[in-house]
Motif scaffolding. Structure first.
Motif, PDB file in Angstrom:
ATOM      1  N   LYS A 229      25.297 -28.944 -45.036  1.00 25.15           N
ATOM      2  CA  LYS A 229      26.401 -29.012 -44.076  1.00 25.15           C
ATOM      3  C   LYS A 229      25.924 -28.998 -42.622  1.00 25.15           C
ATOM      4  CE  LYS A 229      29.726 -26.997 -47.143  1.00 25.15           C
ATOM      5  NZ  LYS A 229      29.568 -26.079 -48.174  1.00 25.15           N
ATOM      6  N   ASP A 230      24.781 -28.366 -42.383  1.00 24.44           N
ATOM      7  CA  ASP A 230      24.285 -28.258 -41.009  1.00 24.44           C
ATOM      8  C   ASP A 230      23.699 -29.568 -40.480  1.00 24.44           C
ATOM      9  OD1 ASP A 230      24.989 -25.573 -40.981  1.00 24.44           O
ATOM     10  OD2 ASP A 230      23.029 -24.944 -41.765  1.00 24.44           O
TER      11      ASP A 230
ATOM     12  N   LEU B 235      33.227 -32.095 -40.608  1.00 28.92           N
ATOM     13  CA  LEU B 235      32.604 -30.904 -40.023  1.00 28.92           C
ATOM     14  C   LEU B 235      33.552 -29.694 -40.020  1.00 28.92           C
ATOM     15  CD1 LEU B 235      30.662 -32.480 -37.046  1.00 28.92           C
ATOM     16  CD2 LEU B 235      29.674 -31.341 -39.049  1.00 28.92           C
ATOM     17  N   ASN B 236      34.837 -29.962 -39.859  1.00 30.65           N
ATOM     18  CA  ASN B 236      35.812 -28.869 -39.837  1.00 30.65           C
ATOM     19  C   ASN B 236      36.249 -28.425 -41.222  1.00 30.65           C
ATOM     20  OD1 ASN B 236      35.870 -28.605 -37.055  1.00 30.65           O
ATOM     21  ND2 ASN B 236      37.431 -30.189 -36.829  1.00 30.65           N
ATOM     22  N   ASN B 237      35.821 -29.147 -42.250  1.00 32.52           N
ATOM     23  CA  ASN B 237      36.148 -28.793 -43.612  1.00 32.52           C
ATOM     24  C   ASN B 237      35.417 -27.511 -43.976  1.00 32.52           C
ATOM     25  OD1 ASN B 237      36.931 -28.740 -46.253  1.00 32.52           O
ATOM     26  ND2 ASN B 237      36.043 -30.716 -46.798  1.00 32.52           N
ATOM     27  N   LYS B 238      36.124 -26.479 -44.354  1.00 27.28           N
ATOM     28  CA  LYS B 238      35.555 -25.152 -44.602  1.00 27.28           C
ATOM     29  C   LYS B 238      35.071 -24.935 -46.027  1.00 27.28           C
ATOM     30  CE  LYS B 238      36.555 -23.685 -40.474  1.00 27.28           C
ATOM     31  NZ  LYS B 238      35.551 -23.711 -39.468  1.00 27.28           N
TER      32      LYS B 238
ATOM     33  N   HIS C 103      26.983 -33.909 -46.196  1.00 25.25           N
ATOM     34  CA  HIS C 103      27.788 -32.689 -46.142  1.00 25.25           C
ATOM     35  C   HIS C 103      27.667 -31.886 -47.429  1.00 25.25           C
ATOM     36  CE1 HIS C 103      31.607 -30.347 -46.399  1.00 25.25           C
ATOM     37  NE2 HIS C 103      31.271 -30.077 -45.139  1.00 25.25           N
TER      38      HIS C 103
ATOM     39  N   THR D 229      34.236 -37.877 -39.074  1.00 26.34           N
ATOM     40  CA  THR D 229      33.113 -36.929 -39.014  1.00 26.34           C
ATOM     41  C   THR D 229      33.583 -35.560 -38.561  1.00 26.34           C
ATOM     42  OG1 THR D 229      31.588 -38.731 -38.529  1.00 26.34           O
ATOM     43  CG2 THR D 229      30.844 -36.510 -38.007  1.00 26.34           C
ATOM     44  N   ALA D 230      34.475 -35.518 -37.589  1.00 21.72           N
ATOM     45  CA  ALA D 230      35.017 -34.229 -37.136  1.00 21.72           C
ATOM     46  C   ALA D 230      35.774 -33.538 -38.264  1.00 21.72           C
ATOM     47  CB  ALA D 230      35.926 -34.438 -35.929  1.00 21.72           C
ATOM     48  N   ARG D 231      36.510 -34.307 -39.043  1.00 26.02           N
ATOM     49  CA  ARG D 231      37.223 -33.725 -40.192  1.00 26.02           C
ATOM     50  C   ARG D 231      36.252 -33.184 -41.229  1.00 26.02           C
ATOM     51  NH1 ARG D 231      42.361 -37.733 -41.316  1.00 26.02           N
ATOM     52  NH2 ARG D 231      43.460 -37.216 -39.390  1.00 26.02           N
TER      53      ARG D 231
END
Length: 117
Positions: A57-58, A113-116, A53, A109-111
């Motif tokens: 990030k992608d 990915l959702n981290n901006k 990440h 992992t979802a957290r």
């Protein structure tokens, strides 16, 4: 977080086995061995995902899928001796643990990915 949750799950799992008087003498792996297998893998996957990440990030989703496939292969090799035996509770126990750790990894992992940031 993963390590603390694993320790808590191990305590609850051990307590359930004790209260329900489940005999695990014939099991291929003890609870300690199973948690000792799943916990480091989960921690490793999360550390790698955090590192990915920070670098790209992608690629986090792709890294998660690749690491999960590798984890599934490792789980199969650990599960293989159990498949040779006719102990259904042991197999169910293994798959419940696998599902719990996979869910934990997926949520984290979802957290990520959702981290901006």
């Amino acid at each position: 977080m993963t390590l603390l949750l694993s320790v808590a799950l191990f305590g609850i799992h051990s307590l359930m086995f004790y209260l329900l008087k489940i005999n695990t003498d014939s099991y291929s792996y003890s609870l300690l061995e199973l948690y000792g297998f799943f916990t480091p893998i989960a921690v490793f996957i999360i550390i790698v995902l955090i590192f990915v990440h920070r670098k790209n990030k992608d690629a986090v989703g792709y890294a998660f899928m690749a690491l999960t496939c590798i984890q599934m292969a490792a789980n199969y090799f650990m599960l293989h001796p159990m498949l040779q035996q006719n102990l259904r509770p042991q197999k169910i126990n293994f798959f419940i643990l696998f599902a719990l750790f996979l869910a934990m990894e997926t949520i984290i992992t979802a957290r990520i990915l959702n981290n901006k940031q």
